[in-house]
Design a protein around this motif. Structure first.
Motif, PDB file in Angstrom:
ATOM      1  N   TYR A 140      25.703  47.134  40.393  1.00  9.24           N
ATOM      2  CA  TYR A 140      27.126  46.830  40.276  1.00  9.24           C
ATOM      3  C   TYR A 140      27.352  45.322  40.145  1.00  9.24           C
ATOM      4  O   TYR A 140      28.185  44.870  39.350  1.00  9.24           O
ATOM      5  CB  TYR A 140      27.878  47.363  41.487  1.00  9.24           C
ATOM      6  N   ALA A 141      26.592  44.542  40.933  1.00  6.79           N
ATOM      7  CA  ALA A 141      26.722  43.093  40.848  1.00  6.79           C
ATOM      8  C   ALA A 141      26.315  42.587  39.474  1.00  6.79           C
ATOM      9  O   ALA A 141      26.930  41.668  38.921  1.00  6.79           O
ATOM     10  CB  ALA A 141      25.874  42.426  41.933  1.00  6.79           C
TER      11      ALA A 141
ATOM     12  N   THR B  74      36.275  35.906  41.612  1.00  4.54           N
ATOM     13  CA  THR B  74      35.180  35.051  41.159  1.00  4.54           C
ATOM     14  C   THR B  74      34.073  34.980  42.206  1.00  4.54           C
ATOM     15  O   THR B  74      32.884  35.031  41.892  1.00  4.54           O
ATOM     16  CB  THR B  74      35.702  33.635  40.863  1.00  4.54           C
ATOM     17  N   PHE B  75      34.469  34.862  43.490  1.00  5.48           N
ATOM     18  CA  PHE B  75      33.489  34.808  44.572  1.00  5.48           C
ATOM     19  C   PHE B  75      32.672  36.089  44.619  1.00  5.48           C
ATOM     20  O   PHE B  75      31.439  36.050  44.734  1.00  5.48           O
ATOM     21  CB  PHE B  75      34.208  34.591  45.904  1.00  5.48           C
ATOM     22  N   LEU B  76      33.352  37.247  44.543  1.00  9.02           N
ATOM     23  CA  LEU B  76      32.633  38.517  44.572  1.00  9.02           C
ATOM     24  C   LEU B  76      31.715  38.649  43.371  1.00  9.02           C
ATOM     25  O   LEU B  76      30.611  39.185  43.465  1.00  9.02           O
ATOM     26  CB  LEU B  76      33.631  39.678  44.606  1.00  9.02           C
ATOM     27  N   LYS B  77      32.174  38.162  42.238  1.00  8.92           N
ATOM     28  CA  LYS B  77      31.375  38.266  41.017  1.00  8.92           C
ATOM     29  C   LYS B  77      30.055  37.513  41.142  1.00  8.92           C
ATOM     30  O   LYS B  77      29.016  37.993  40.697  1.00  8.92           O
ATOM     31  CB  LYS B  77      32.179  37.713  39.840  1.00  8.92           C
ATOM     32  N   HIS B  78      30.096  36.356  41.799  1.00  8.92           N
ATOM     33  CA  HIS B  78      28.899  35.515  41.851  1.00  8.92           C
ATOM     34  C   HIS B  78      28.088  35.686  43.136  1.00  8.92           C
ATOM     35  O   HIS B  78      26.894  35.400  43.145  1.00  8.92           O
ATOM     36  CB  HIS B  78      29.290  34.034  41.705  1.00  8.92           C
ATOM     37  N   GLN B  79      28.713  36.159  44.216  1.00 14.82           N
ATOM     38  CA  GLN B  79      28.037  36.160  45.499  1.00 14.82           C
ATOM     39  C   GLN B  79      27.879  37.538  46.142  1.00 14.82           C
ATOM     40  O   GLN B  79      27.344  37.619  47.249  1.00 14.82           O
ATOM     41  CB  GLN B  79      28.787  35.246  46.480  1.00 14.82           C
TER      42      GLN B  79
END
Length: 341
Positions: A328-329, A15-20
């Motif tokens: 990618y983000a 979740t952190f990687l997905k948003h940040q």
């Protein structure tokens, strides 16, 4: 029984990687560059060199402030560097001792020259806005045409010559300093601060994010999308105009094609910093990180023994990596996270 806790721990990370990811990756890149050049060259990690870096990114940084507004709306402006050049030439042109148009055989005051240069930028920005919002020309094509128009204005004014005269206030802000701090760095800080405050705390800033995030939803919410798009293009033109005038004072002359190299620098600063090319995400904070990355990279490469032609390749690779992370983000955010069974 042993798998479930691992999955639970993996969920927050995902979740952190997905948003940040778009924000974390540029910051990690900046730290890595600072560490590498600090070890590779003792002359890099000095206060004087820090001021050099800030001064070197100031012109591109002022342009990048306006460009951030445009990209947040999921549009692009390819004309800002040419508009900056037109403003720099215009302020020098209107400051010369005898007017080329022979209207009055006397020098114009500095305030008049600055105002006329800014009005030139506003007019070019309004033409961009008219083409995009009224005629319906895509911003890429409209600003590409404006890039040629602004270049034509530059050619018409200088006619192959180099102009040196600029108003005293422009000369001070572009090449002077106060307390050892260059004025152009202070101007950059003011533009960054104002841009951040506008995007974060004003209704117009919220509208910019709404238009970039979901244009159709913004229209249904009562946002005047065309007005917002027109406004960001004019903001970009004005920021570029100020950068162009200060850049002429910083370089010491006004000439054709002087700011062409800043087209890539400003776009790269916004994108490398993590502002989404798809609009609606990012901001001035991301642009600051992107400017620092480019400034540290360009300055650091000058402090190490490396082929000068290789520097261009390295910059291109850094920009490509930023674009890959950006896309990618965006795809990662669009992919729902499935909770483990």
């Amino acid at each position: 029984m042993l798998y479930q806790p691992t999955a639970d721990r993996a969920m927050p990370i995902r979740t952190f990687l997905k948003h940040q990811m778009r924000n974390v990756a540029p910051f990690v890149t900046l730290i890595a560059l600072l560490a590498f050049f600090g070890v590779a060259s003792p002359s890099f990690a000095t206060m004087d060199n820090a001021y050099n870096i800030l001064t070197q990114i100031s012109v591109a940084g002022i342009m990048a402030v306006g460009l951030t507004f445009v990209i947040l709306c999921a549009e692009i402006d390819l004309s800002f560097a040419a508009i900056a050049n037109a403003a720099g030439i215009a302020v020098a042109y209107f400051t010369v001792q005898e007017s080329y148009v022979n209207v009055a055989n006397m020098p114009l005051s500095g305030a008049v020259a600055v105002c006329l240069a800014l009005l030139t930028c506003v007019a070019l920005g309004l033409i961009n806005a008219f083409g995009l919002t009224v005629i319906g020309i895509p911003s890429f094509i409209m600003t590409l045409a404006m890039m040629q128009i602004a270049a034509g204005i530059c050619a018409l004014l200088v006619r192959g010559q180099i102009l040196y005269a600029v108003p005293d206030v422009v000369k001070t802000l572009g090449s002077g300093s106060i307390g050892g701090i260059p004025w152009i760095v202070i101007v950059l800080a003011i533009f960054l601060l104002v841009g951040h405050l506008v995007l974060t705390y004003t209704r117009f800033g919220r509208y910019v994010y709404m238009v970039g995030g979901n244009r159709e939803a913004a229209e249904y919410s009562g946002v005047n999308v065309k007005w917002v798009l027109a406004a960001v293009l004019v903001i970009s033109a004005v920021c570029s105009g100020v950068a162009g005038m200060l850049g002429v004072a910083y370089f010491g002359s006004a000439q054709q094609n002087e700011f062409d190299g800043y087209l890539l620098d400003a776009i790269a600063a916004v994108v490398v910093g993590g502002t989404s090319l798809f609009g609606g995400r990012g901001g001035i904070g991301n642009t600051i990180i992107g400017l620092c990355i480019l400034g540290v990279l360009n300055n650091g490469l000058d402090h190490v023994e490396i082929d000068s032609f290789l520097k261009i390749l390295i910059r291109g690779l850094i920009l490509l990596a930023a674009l890959i992370i950006n896309v990618y983000a965006q795809n990662l955010r669009a992919t729902p996270i499935e909770s483990p069974d």
